[in-house]
Design a protein around this motif. Structure first.
Motif, PDB file in Angstrom:
ATOM      1  N   ILE A 110     -17.986 -26.895  -5.620  1.00 20.80           N
ATOM      2  CA  ILE A 110     -18.246 -26.907  -7.060  1.00 20.80           C
ATOM      3  C   ILE A 110     -19.205 -25.764  -7.347  1.00 20.80           C
ATOM      4  CG2 ILE A 110     -19.246 -28.200  -8.990  1.00 20.80           C
ATOM      5  CD1 ILE A 110     -18.386 -30.761  -7.574  1.00 20.80           C
ATOM      6  N   SER A 111     -18.799 -24.831  -8.209  1.00 19.95           N
ATOM      7  CA  SER A 111     -19.589 -23.623  -8.410  1.00 19.95           C
ATOM      8  C   SER A 111     -19.596 -23.225  -9.879  1.00 19.95           C
ATOM      9  CB  SER A 111     -19.008 -22.480  -7.560  1.00 19.95           C
ATOM     10  OG  SER A 111     -19.735 -21.281  -7.736  1.00 19.95           O
ATOM     11  N   GLY A 112     -20.683 -22.560 -10.276  1.00 17.39           N
ATOM     12  CA  GLY A 112     -20.779 -22.024 -11.623  1.00 17.39           C
ATOM     13  C   GLY A 112     -22.046 -22.462 -12.326  1.00 17.39           C
ATOM     14  N   PRO A 113     -22.306 -21.899 -13.500  1.00 15.09           N
ATOM     15  CA  PRO A 113     -23.527 -22.253 -14.237  1.00 15.09           C
ATOM     16  C   PRO A 113     -23.647 -23.740 -14.540  1.00 15.09           C
ATOM     17  CG  PRO A 113     -22.512 -20.281 -15.152  1.00 15.09           C
ATOM     18  CD  PRO A 113     -21.543 -20.821 -14.156  1.00 15.09           C
ATOM     19  N   ALA A 114     -22.507 -24.424 -14.723  1.00 15.99           N
ATOM     20  CA  ALA A 114     -22.535 -25.853 -15.056  1.00 15.99           C
ATOM     21  C   ALA A 114     -22.410 -26.746 -13.834  1.00 15.99           C
ATOM     22  CB  ALA A 114     -21.423 -26.185 -16.057  1.00 15.99           C
ATOM     23  N   ALA A 115     -22.441 -26.162 -12.617  1.00 13.80           N
ATOM     24  CA  ALA A 115     -22.307 -26.977 -11.399  1.00 13.80           C
ATOM     25  C   ALA A 115     -23.377 -28.063 -11.298  1.00 13.80           C
ATOM     26  CB  ALA A 115     -22.325 -26.084 -10.162  1.00 13.80           C
ATOM     27  N   ARG A 159     -24.799 -33.958 -11.338  1.00 15.02           N
ATOM     28  CA  ARG A 159     -25.568 -35.101 -11.859  1.00 15.02           C
ATOM     29  C   ARG A 159     -24.658 -36.259 -12.220  1.00 15.02           C
ATOM     30  NH1 ARG A 159     -28.523 -31.134 -14.738  1.00 15.02           N
ATOM     31  NH2 ARG A 159     -27.371 -31.581 -16.647  1.00 15.02           N
ATOM     32  N   ARG A 160     -23.441 -35.956 -12.585  1.00 15.29           N
ATOM     33  CA  ARG A 160     -22.506 -36.999 -13.020  1.00 15.29           C
ATOM     34  C   ARG A 160     -21.764 -37.655 -11.870  1.00 15.29           C
ATOM     35  NH1 ARG A 160     -20.058 -35.974 -18.706  1.00 15.29           N
ATOM     36  NH2 ARG A 160     -21.712 -34.849 -19.793  1.00 15.29           N
ATOM     37  N   ILE A 161     -21.744 -37.013 -10.710  1.00 21.15           N
ATOM     38  CA  ILE A 161     -20.965 -37.579  -9.598  1.00 21.15           C
ATOM     39  C   ILE A 161     -21.841 -38.112  -8.469  1.00 21.15           C
ATOM     40  CG2 ILE A 161     -18.981 -36.110 -10.109  1.00 21.15           C
ATOM     41  CD1 ILE A 161     -19.761 -34.408  -7.664  1.00 21.15           C
ATOM     42  N   ARG A 169     -24.251 -40.415  -1.256  1.00 23.14           N
ATOM     43  CA  ARG A 169     -23.076 -40.917  -1.952  1.00 23.14           C
ATOM     44  C   ARG A 169     -22.746 -39.955  -3.085  1.00 23.14           C
ATOM     45  NH1 ARG A 169     -19.739 -44.973  -0.350  1.00 23.14           N
ATOM     46  NH2 ARG A 169     -19.515 -45.729  -2.480  1.00 23.14           N
ATOM     47  N   ALA A 170     -21.492 -39.575  -3.164  1.00 25.66           N
ATOM     48  CA  ALA A 170     -21.008 -38.737  -4.253  1.00 25.66           C
ATOM     49  C   ALA A 170     -19.547 -39.075  -4.467  1.00 25.66           C
ATOM     50  CB  ALA A 170     -21.164 -37.256  -3.921  1.00 25.66           C
ATOM     51  N   LEU A 171     -19.102 -39.044  -5.711  1.00 21.82           N
ATOM     52  CA  LEU A 171     -17.711 -39.383  -6.030  1.00 21.82           C
ATOM     53  C   LEU A 171     -17.381 -40.808  -5.595  1.00 21.82           C
ATOM     54  CD1 LEU A 171     -16.175 -36.036  -4.766  1.00 21.82           C
ATOM     55  CD2 LEU A 171     -16.461 -36.693  -7.152  1.00 21.82           C
ATOM     56  N   HIS A 172     -18.393 -41.683  -5.558  1.00 24.21           N
ATOM     57  CA  HIS A 172     -18.251 -43.077  -5.110  1.00 24.21           C
ATOM     58  C   HIS A 172     -17.882 -43.163  -3.632  1.00 24.21           C
ATOM     59  CE1 HIS A 172     -18.435 -44.056  -9.348  1.00 24.21           C
ATOM     60  NE2 HIS A 172     -17.385 -43.299  -9.579  1.00 24.21           N
ATOM     61  N   THR A 174     -14.382 -36.279 -14.682  1.00 23.10           N
ATOM     62  CA  THR A 174     -15.808 -36.012 -14.892  1.00 23.10           C
ATOM     63  C   THR A 174     -16.038 -34.572 -15.336  1.00 23.10           C
ATOM     64  OG1 THR A 174     -16.283 -37.615 -13.147  1.00 23.10           O
ATOM     65  CG2 THR A 174     -18.095 -36.223 -13.884  1.00 23.10           C
ATOM     66  N   ALA A 175     -15.316 -33.632 -14.740  1.00 24.55           N
ATOM     67  CA  ALA A 175     -15.470 -32.232 -15.127  1.00 24.55           C
ATOM     68  C   ALA A 175     -15.058 -32.019 -16.576  1.00 24.55           C
ATOM     69  CB  ALA A 175     -14.647 -31.339 -14.201  1.00 24.55           C
ATOM     70  N   ALA A 176     -13.993 -32.694 -17.004  1.00 22.78           N
ATOM     71  CA  ALA A 176     -13.566 -32.567 -18.397  1.00 22.78           C
ATOM     72  C   ALA A 176     -14.644 -33.071 -19.344  1.00 22.78           C
ATOM     73  CB  ALA A 176     -12.259 -33.330 -18.612  1.00 22.78           C
ATOM     74  N   GLY A 177     -15.381 -34.099 -18.910  1.00 24.35           N
ATOM     75  CA  GLY A 177     -16.430 -34.668 -19.754  1.00 24.35           C
ATOM     76  C   GLY A 177     -17.629 -33.768 -19.955  1.00 24.35           C
ATOM     77  N   THR A 178     -17.770 -32.723 -19.125  1.00 17.52           N
ATOM     78  CA  THR A 178     -18.886 -31.795 -19.310  1.00 17.52           C
ATOM     79  C   THR A 178     -18.623 -30.781 -20.423  1.00 17.52           C
ATOM     80  OG1 THR A 178     -18.059 -30.154 -17.722  1.00 17.52           O
ATOM     81  CG2 THR A 178     -19.420 -31.953 -16.847  1.00 17.52           C
TER      82      THR A 178
END
Length: 234
Positions: free
Chosen positions: A148-153, A158-160, A179-182, A217-221
Motif C-alpha cells: 500500500i503506497s502513496g500520500p493516503a497510505a 488506520r482503517r485496516i 492484526r490487519a485486514l481482520h 476500505t480504499a474506496a471509503g477513503t
C-alpha cells in the motif's frame, strides 16, 4: 505473531472457477501460486510518488528461513541483517531483509524487480554444508504480499489495523506483527516508489477476503486508490 497457515504449504481449495482439467486435485496451478490472478488488472511499471495504490506483489520472489542456524547461514552468505527483531533493511542489490525473530528472516525481491538474486540465494542455501542453516519456511507459497503506497497510505492503514502505524510512530524499517485486514499479518514500512508505503504479508488462503476488505476500505477513503497486480520484471 506471524500469519498462520495450515501446514507447510498452503493450497487454495478447488472452486468452480479454479478447476483445471487434467491437473492433479483439479486445482489451477496459476491460482494456487497467485490466488488473485484473475481479479486484478496487471501493472508492469512502478507507481509515481503521488499515486495512491494497492499492489498485489504475490508473484514477486521471496524466500523465508527460520530455525536454528538461520543467522549463521546469512552470515556465511555475506548478507547484512537487521540487528533487532521486528526491523528491516534494504540491501544495495534491492533485496529486503525482514527480521521476524531471533532465528527467522524473510528475504524479498524489490516489487517489479527481477528475482534472479533471490533464486541464487535459495540455491546457495540449499548447497550450503553448514550443519545447521535453518529451514525453508515456504513464505513464497504460504504468504500473500500486498504493498500500500502513496500520500493516503497512512489513512488507509488506520482503517485496516488497530495498530499505531502512523508515520511519526512507525518509521521506515519498522515491522509490526499484528492484526490487519481482520487477519494475522506482518506489516513493514519500506517507503517505496518515493512515497510512504507499507508491505503486508498474510496467509495466502485469505487473499480473496483481504482483497474484498481492501477494495471496500480504499474506496471509503475517497483518495482514488488504484488496485492492481504488480508483476515482476522477469
Amino acid at each position: 505473531m506471524t500469519p498462520k497457515t495450515n501446514g507447510r504449504r498452503c493450497r487454495m481449495p478447488p472452486s468452480s472457477h479454479s478447476a483445471s482439467v487434467g491437473h492433479p486435485e483439479g486445482i489451477d496451478p496459476g491460482l494456487r501460486h497467485h490466488a488473485l490472478a484473475r481479479r486484478l488488472a496487471r501493472r508492469d511499471g512502478v507507481p509515481g510518488a503521488q499515486e495512491n495504490v494497492v499492489l498485489d506483489c504475490t508473484l514477486t520472489e521471496r524466500f523465508g528461513l527460520r530455525g536454528p542456524g538461520t543467522m549463521d547461514w546469512l552470515g556465511e552468505a555475506g548478507l547484512s541483517t537487521p540487528e533487532t527483531v521486528n526491523s528491516a533493511i534494504v540491501l544495495p542489490c534491492g533485496t529486503s531483509v525482514l527480521r521476524l525473530g531471533q532465528q527467522e528472516v524473510l528475504l524479498a525481491a524489490p516489487p517489479c524487480g527481477g528475482g534472479a538474486r533471490l533464486r541464487d540465494l535459495r540455491k546457495a542455501w540449499h548447497d550450503s554444508e553448514l550443519p545447521s542453516k535453518g529451514y525453508d519456511a515456504y513464505r513464497d507459497e504460504g504468504w500473500a504480499w500486498f504493498v500500500i503506497s502513496g500520500p493516503a497510505a497512512p489513512a488507509l492503514m488506520r482503517r485496516i489495523s488497530m495498530a499505531d502505524l502512523r508515520p511519526e510512530s512507525f518509521k521506515a524499517g519498522d515491522i509490526s506483527q499484528t492484526r490487519a485486514l481482520h487477519l494475522d499479518a506482518v506489516v513493514a514500512r519500506f517507503d517505496r516508489f518515493g512515497a510512504i508505503s507499507y508491505d503486508i504479508f498474510f496467509d495466502i488462503a485469505s487473499a480473496a477476503f483481504a482483497l474484498d476488505v481492501l477494495t471496500e476500505t480504499a474506496a471509503g477513503t475517497n483518495a482514488g486508490f488504484q488496485l492492481a497486480a504488480l508483476h515482476p520484471a522477469e
